[in-house]
Design a protein around this motif. Structure first.
Motif, mmCIF file in Angstrom:
data_model
loop_
_atom_site.group_PDB
_atom_site.id
_atom_site.type_symbol
_atom_site.label_atom_id
_atom_site.label_comp_id
_atom_site.label_asym_id
_atom_site.label_seq_id
_atom_site.Cartn_x
_atom_site.Cartn_y
_atom_site.Cartn_z
ATOM 1 N N THR A 70 46.142 90.218 -38.481
ATOM 2 C CA THR A 70 45.410 90.249 -37.221
ATOM 3 C C THR A 70 46.167 91.079 -36.196
ATOM 4 O OG1 THR A 70 46.446 88.191 -36.491
ATOM 5 C CG2 THR A 70 44.303 88.019 -37.580
ATOM 6 N N GLY A 71 45.478 91.482 -35.156
ATOM 7 C CA GLY A 71 46.080 92.247 -34.079
ATOM 8 C C GLY A 71 45.179 92.159 -32.870
ATOM 9 N N GLY A 72 45.574 92.864 -31.812
ATOM 10 C CA GLY A 72 44.729 92.889 -30.624
ATOM 11 C C GLY A 72 44.488 91.497 -30.079
ATOM 12 N N ALA A 73 45.570 90.784 -29.783
ATOM 13 C CA ALA A 73 45.481 89.396 -29.305
ATOM 14 C C ALA A 73 44.785 88.514 -30.325
ATOM 15 C CB ALA A 73 44.760 89.331 -27.964
ATOM 16 N N LYS A 74 44.926 88.870 -31.573
ATOM 17 C CA LYS A 74 44.376 88.116 -32.707
ATOM 18 C C LYS A 74 42.863 88.105 -32.716
ATOM 19 C CE LYS A 74 48.350 85.105 -33.483
ATOM 20 N NZ LYS A 74 48.799 83.715 -33.709
ATOM 21 N N ASN A 75 42.240 89.030 -31.998
ATOM 22 C CA ASN A 75 40.785 89.115 -32.062
ATOM 23 C C ASN A 75 40.312 90.191 -33.011
ATOM 24 O OD1 ASN A 75 40.594 87.069 -30.251
ATOM 25 N ND2 ASN A 75 39.934 88.313 -28.531
ATOM 26 N N THR A 76 41.252 90.873 -33.650
ATOM 27 C CA THR A 76 40.917 91.899 -34.623
ATOM 28 C C THR A 76 41.555 91.526 -35.952
ATOM 29 O OG1 THR A 76 40.833 93.609 -32.912
ATOM 30 C CG2 THR A 76 41.038 94.340 -35.184
ATOM 31 N N VAL A 77 40.789 91.652 -37.013
ATOM 32 C CA VAL A 77 41.313 91.367 -38.342
ATOM 33 C C VAL A 77 41.302 92.652 -39.153
ATOM 34 C CG1 VAL A 77 39.054 90.639 -39.246
ATOM 35 C CG2 VAL A 77 41.158 89.870 -40.369
ATOM 36 N N PHE A 78 42.377 92.854 -39.905
ATOM 37 C CA PHE A 78 42.514 94.043 -40.738
ATOM 38 C C PHE A 78 42.584 93.622 -42.203
ATOM 39 C CE2 PHE A 78 43.287 96.715 -37.139
ATOM 40 C CZ PHE A 78 44.036 95.947 -36.253
ATOM 41 N N LEU A 79 42.150 94.503 -43.058
ATOM 42 C CA LEU A 79 42.320 94.303 -44.493
ATOM 43 C C LEU A 79 42.870 95.604 -45.061
ATOM 44 C CD1 LEU A 79 41.922 92.257 -46.824
ATOM 45 C CD2 LEU A 79 39.772 93.452 -47.334
ATOM 46 N N LEU A 80 44.148 95.591 -45.397
ATOM 47 C CA LEU A 80 44.771 96.750 -46.020
ATOM 48 C C LEU A 80 44.600 96.612 -47.521
ATOM 49 C CD1 LEU A 80 46.500 99.302 -45.966
ATOM 50 C CD2 LEU A 80 48.531 97.823 -45.975
ATOM 51 N N MET A 81 43.948 97.589 -48.102
ATOM 52 C CA MET A 81 43.628 97.541 -49.532
ATOM 53 C C MET A 81 44.392 98.664 -50.231
ATOM 54 S SD MET A 81 39.525 96.811 -49.257
ATOM 55 C CE MET A 81 39.179 98.397 -48.499
ATOM 56 N N ASN A 82 45.373 98.272 -51.025
ATOM 57 C CA ASN A 82 46.166 99.230 -51.791
ATOM 58 C C ASN A 82 45.777 99.199 -53.263
ATOM 59 O OD1 ASN A 82 47.739 100.036 -49.546
ATOM 60 N ND2 ASN A 82 49.113 98.294 -49.827
ATOM 61 N N SER A 83 46.158 100.231 -53.968
ATOM 62 C CA SER A 83 45.905 100.302 -55.422
ATOM 63 C C SER A 83 44.468 99.948 -55.756
ATOM 64 C CB SER A 83 46.871 99.354 -56.156
ATOM 65 O OG SER A 83 48.209 99.666 -55.857
ATOM 66 N N LEU A 84 43.560 100.583 -55.044
ATOM 67 C CA LEU A 84 42.142 100.256 -55.234
ATOM 68 C C LEU A 84 41.668 100.597 -56.640
ATOM 69 C CD1 LEU A 84 40.866 101.297 -51.728
ATOM 70 C CD2 LEU A 84 40.466 99.072 -52.805
ATOM 71 N N LYS A 85 40.766 99.771 -57.126
ATOM 72 C CA LYS A 85 40.192 99.927 -58.464
ATOM 73 C C LYS A 85 38.682 100.115 -58.332
ATOM 74 C CE LYS A 85 43.546 96.574 -60.277
ATOM 75 N NZ LYS A 85 43.695 95.278 -61.003
#
Length: 122
Positions: A70-85
């Motif tokens: 999370t970021g932005g005062a915890k009002n934003t959620v991120f999903l980092l996707m590595n090694s995508l299939k």
């Protein structure tokens, strides 16, 4: 509560993408933020969850490859996707469980953003 998701796209297998979803509107606090995905012909799958105290959970299919934060005062959620299939190809949607005060008590609502397409080519 309005949710704005972004970051999807077309990538090759092994590459990375980062999705983001920003929550705005009237609410007291956020209990959890979640990413779901749905591939054509398949049921919707809960991919990752982060709670207000920072605990995270992942589907077995993405453990070790995806990271929710999370970021932005915890009002934003991120999903980092590595090694995508290629099997990660789906429409990804964010979902927020948020508390609001109404009728003299705090209530919890479930809110969904629009999906963003992630396509992974082999």
């Amino acid at each position: 509560v309005q949710l704005q998701a972004s970051g999807g796209g077309l990538v090759h297998a092994g590459e990375s993408l980062r999705l983001s979803c920003a929550a705005s509107g009237s609410f007291s606090s956020i209990s959890s933020m979640n990413w779901h995905r749905q591939a054509p012909g398949k049921q919707r799958e809960l991919v990752a969850t982060i709670t207000d105290d920072g605990n995270t959970n992942y589907a077995d299919t993405v453990k070790g490859r995806f990271t929710i934060s999370t970021g932005g005062a915890k009002n934003t959620v991120f999903l980092l996707m590595n090694s995508l299939k290629p099997e990660d190809t789906a429409v990804y949607s964010c979902n927020v469980m948020a508390k609001y005060f109404y009728g003299g008590i705090f209530r919890t609502g479930s809110y969904w953003g629009q999906g963003t397409q992630v396509t992974v080519s082999s």
